[in-house]
Design a protein around this motif. Structure first.
Motif, short mmCIF file in Angstrom:
data_model
loop_
_atom_site.label_atom_id
_atom_site.label_comp_id
_atom_site.label_asym_id
_atom_site.label_seq_id
_atom_site.Cartn_x
_atom_site.Cartn_y
_atom_site.Cartn_z
N TRP A 62 20.65 25.79 14.61
CA TRP A 62 19.50 25.45 15.46
C TRP A 62 18.28 26.22 14.96
O TRP A 62 18.33 27.44 14.83
N TRP A 94 12.47 23.06 9.43
CA TRP A 94 13.33 21.90 9.27
C TRP A 94 13.45 21.45 7.82
O TRP A 94 14.53 21.18 7.33
N TRP A 147 25.74 22.04 23.65
CA TRP A 147 26.52 21.55 22.49
C TRP A 147 27.96 22.09 22.57
O TRP A 147 28.91 21.34 22.38
N VAL A 194 20.40 24.91 24.84
CA VAL A 194 20.82 23.76 24.04
C VAL A 194 22.08 24.08 23.23
O VAL A 194 22.93 23.21 23.02
N ALA A 238 26.92 24.02 12.89
CA ALA A 238 25.55 23.58 13.17
C ALA A 238 24.59 24.76 13.17
O ALA A 238 24.98 25.90 13.46
N ASP A 274 25.27 20.62 10.42
CA ASP A 274 24.32 19.77 11.15
C ASP A 274 23.07 20.59 11.41
O ASP A 274 23.17 21.77 11.78
N LYS A 281 20.14 21.13 13.92
CA LYS A 281 19.72 20.83 15.30
C LYS A 281 18.27 21.23 15.45
O LYS A 281 17.92 22.41 15.33
N LYS A 282 17.45 20.22 15.71
CA LYS A 282 16.00 20.49 15.73
C LYS A 282 15.55 20.93 17.12
O LYS A 282 14.65 20.33 17.71
N GLU A 283 16.21 21.95 17.61
CA GLU A 283 15.90 22.48 18.93
C GLU A 283 16.19 23.97 18.89
O GLU A 283 16.90 24.43 18.01
#
Ligand SMILES: *[C@@H]1O[C@H](CO)[C@@H](O)[C@H](O)[C@H]1NC(C)=O
Ligand SMILES: *[C@@H]1O[C@H](CO)[C@@H](O)[C@H](O)[C@H]1NC(C)=O
Ligand SMILES: *[C@@H]1O[C@H](CO)[C@@H](O)[C@H](O)[C@H]1NC(C)=O
Ligand SMILES: *[C@@H]1O[C@H](CO)[C@@H](O)[C@H](O)[C@H]1NC(C)=O
Ligand SMILES: [Mn+2]
Length: 579
Positions: A112, A118, A143, A139, A110, A130, A132-134
């Motif tokens: 971030w 994005w 995860w 965070v 993933a 993945d 991760k929009k953070e």
């Protein structure tokens, strides 16, 4: 976390990325993105197939008994801009944006990153990753706690600063997950022949005309600070690249926009060790460092890769090592026993460098005067050419670089120019590209934020202009931004006042009518060093303002989808005479 996931700016996160860090060409506006929900997934031609890379790194993780591995976007020196050779996260994930953290587990992977990136991430990453929009260590850790519910070891390496490590560690307290520092970098182990080489251009000494003091004077100054310190450190360890560049008055070109070279320094009261690729010194530069030196004033050159072993050997003695935790990598910090550590947020070099002596002040001022000539010529040229419809954001920025290039001692831009017309100026990190840009027009406002590196100083300036008739609201907003710039720059305040205490003076004129801006108010700046030179500035962890410090003051106002205004100048803190 240490590195600003927000990339930038003096605003959200203080340190790293600073004031306006910029997406790279092609990052904006392309809508052809992946769709991992279909079978088979839809992948635009811009994605990178990372399957082989991921299986290679997972093999390494197994060898090191790791259940997860963290890949940050820093280099070993916590540099704001990083060289191609250090773009590990970009290579591993395919995502080339300048801010983002990747984590790989045995089953998942993933990234971030913040909203600026994005779309770009969905264009560049395949479905192994993945998005991760953070952002933020918190965070990432939550995860990890889900993915590693049965426990295990999370690996990281020399790219993680002490402060980031502390944050990961604090967030993992009480879990069954163990943070493990490893001496190798797993991406380096699998990144093959396509990895860009380590830069190795010559390292050169600045002429005396461009330095505020000799390196010997600087070394003596730092040594006297060691003697005066209550905890009596016997050594100072320097890890940020501008610390070593400043101390020895040496420069090179390893990092984009920054004239630095990969290095560390271990300075003791009786020795000076410079960790660097010594083949990069010419005989003249070696002579500059060591001609006629005696004992404690001779520079011992050691290979760059030896730093950890050398620090480890040094701390076996009766010593105390003084470090700045913001820039020291955990991999060096951990070899120093707690009782031998003198840890401040910033090294004495960072603090000393922040105050410019009178010669450095003159040098920085002279560079700004020449830089202003280039900017004024640009504005005059725009006034003539914009009404003809022949200028776009990109060609304008190129012409500005060319004008700077006509000034003495110019070596290159100090960051990627923000040249933004109309609604683009409301995007915090906009930079045009050759393919994607907007035409300048007399009907729109235009914002240009740019700077140069010159042998005597680093510059940074923002101007916002309109060649037609701005609306009443645009005039009011512009006037209030200008009032903020003027109010802050005329402020008289007690010595050692922190920037954060007075920051609101730059906002008051906007606040009066319910307006504001979402970024910080300014940052320090160097003499042919960083354009965002911490720890001077207006953020919560900046140091108190003192005579001889320079800071930018850059209030703004941004109306989404319409226009953006910012007015930025660089100011010197001077003594005021009061009644
Ligand atoms: C990606 O590369 C792997 C081998 O490295 C290959 O098996 C796979 O088919 C490729 N995926 C796509 C979508 O091309
Ligand atoms: C791998 O790490 C786990 C802890 O997560 C530990 O229980 C195990 O003994 C380790 N295995 C090896 C071979 O070191
Ligand atoms: C050290 O610098 C020399 C001279 O520029 C270069 O040829 C060599 O590859 C460099 N070595 C390393 C390990 O970077
Ligand atoms: C350096 O510091 C050590 C330890 O504090 C001290 O014993 C020694 O005398 C100092 N050396 C010099 C040259 O000042
Ligand atoms: Mn700035």
């Amino acid at each position: 976390m240490a590195r600003a996931h927000w990339g930038c700016c003096p605003w959200l996160v203080f340190l790293y990325a600073c004031a306006w860090s910029h997406p790279k060409p092609g990052e904006l506006g392309r809508e052809d993105v992946r769709d991992c929900s279909t079978n088979p997934p839809y992948l635009p031609v811009t994605v990178v197939n990372t399957t082989a890379r991921l299986s290679a790194i997972r093999q390494q993780m197994e060898a090191w008994n790791l259940s997860a591995y963290i890949i940050p976007d820093t280099d070993a020196h916590q540099s704001e801009y990083i060289g191609k050779h250090d773009e590990r996260r970009a290579w591993m994930t395919g995502f080339t944006g300048s801010a983002g953290t990747a984590v790989v587990t045995m089953g998942k992977a993933a990234v971030w990153t913040d909203s600026r990136y994005w779309t770009q991430a969905e264009r560049e990453m395949d479905c192994n990753w993945d998005l991760k929009k953070e952002v933020g260590i918190t965070v990432i850790v939550s995860w990890l706690l889900t993915e590693m519910s049965t426990g295990g070891r999370v690996g990281f390496d020399f790219l993680v600063s002490f402060d980031s490590w502390k944050s990961y560690d604090a967030n993992l307290q009480g879990s069954n997950i163990q943070l493990v520092s490893i001496t190798a970098n797993l991406v380096d182990l699998v990144w093959g022949s396509e990895r860009p080489p380590v830069p190795s251009e010559p390292i050169f000494a600045l002429e005396n005309a461009f330095t505020g003091s000799t390196w010997q004077e600087k070394v003596s100054n730092i040594r006297s600070q060691m003697q005066e310190h209550k905890k009596a450190p016997t050594a100072v360890l320097l890890t940020a690249l501008d610390e070593t560049a400043w101390l020895f008055n040496l420069r090179s070109s390893d990092i984009p926009y920054n004239p630095f070279f990969y290095s560390y320094t271990l300075l003791t009261n009786s020795s000076i060790r410079l960790f660097v690729n010594q083949s990069r010194f010419s005989p003249e530069t070696l002579q500059y460092l060591n001609s006629g030196c005696t004992g404690p004033m001779c520079v011992q050159l050691e290979d760059y890769s030896r730093v950890r072993d050398s620090v480890q050997a040094y701390v076996s003695g009766d010593v105390r090592v003084w470090i700045g935790t913001q820039y020291t990598m955990y991999g060096l910090y951990e070899v120093i026993p707690q009782e031998k550590l003198v840890a401040d947020s910033y090294s004495p070099v960072m603090i000393t460098k922040a105050v410019k002596n009178s010669k450095e002040q003159d040098l920085l001022r002279a560079s700004h005067v020449r830089d202003a000539v280039a900017v004024i010529r640009y504005l005059v040229w725009l006034e003539k050419n914009v009404p003809k419809g022949t200028v776009d954001e990109f060609s304008g920025a190129e012409f500005l670089d060319q004008l700077r290039g006509e000034e003495d001692f110019f070596t290159g831009p100090s960051f990627e120019t923000i040249s933004a017309s109309g609604l683009n100026a409301a995007l915090a990190h906009y930079s045009p590209t050759k393919e994607l840009n907007r035409k300048l027009s007399s009907d729109e406002m235009y914002l240009v934020d740019s700077g140069g590196q010159y042998w005597d100083g680093t510059t940074d300036i923002t101007r916002t202009v309109h060649w037609g008739t701005p609306s009443a609201f645009q005039k009011e907003a512009y006037t209030r931004v200008l009032m903020g710039n003027i109010d802050m720059s005329r402020l008289i305040f007690p010595a050692a006042t922190s920037g954060r205490v007075v920051e609101a003076f730059a906002r008051k004129a906007l606040w009066d009518v319910g307006l504001n801006y979402g970024h910080g108010t300014g940052h320090g700046i160097g003499n042919f060093l960083c354009v965002h030179e911490w720890p001077v500035g207006f953020q919560y962890n900046n140091i108190g303002m003192a005579k001889g410090m320079f800071t930018s003051i850059e209030p703004g106002y941004y109306q989404d989808g319409e226009f953006g205004i910012r007015i930025e100048d660089v100011f010197l803190v001077v003594e005021a005479k009061t009644k």
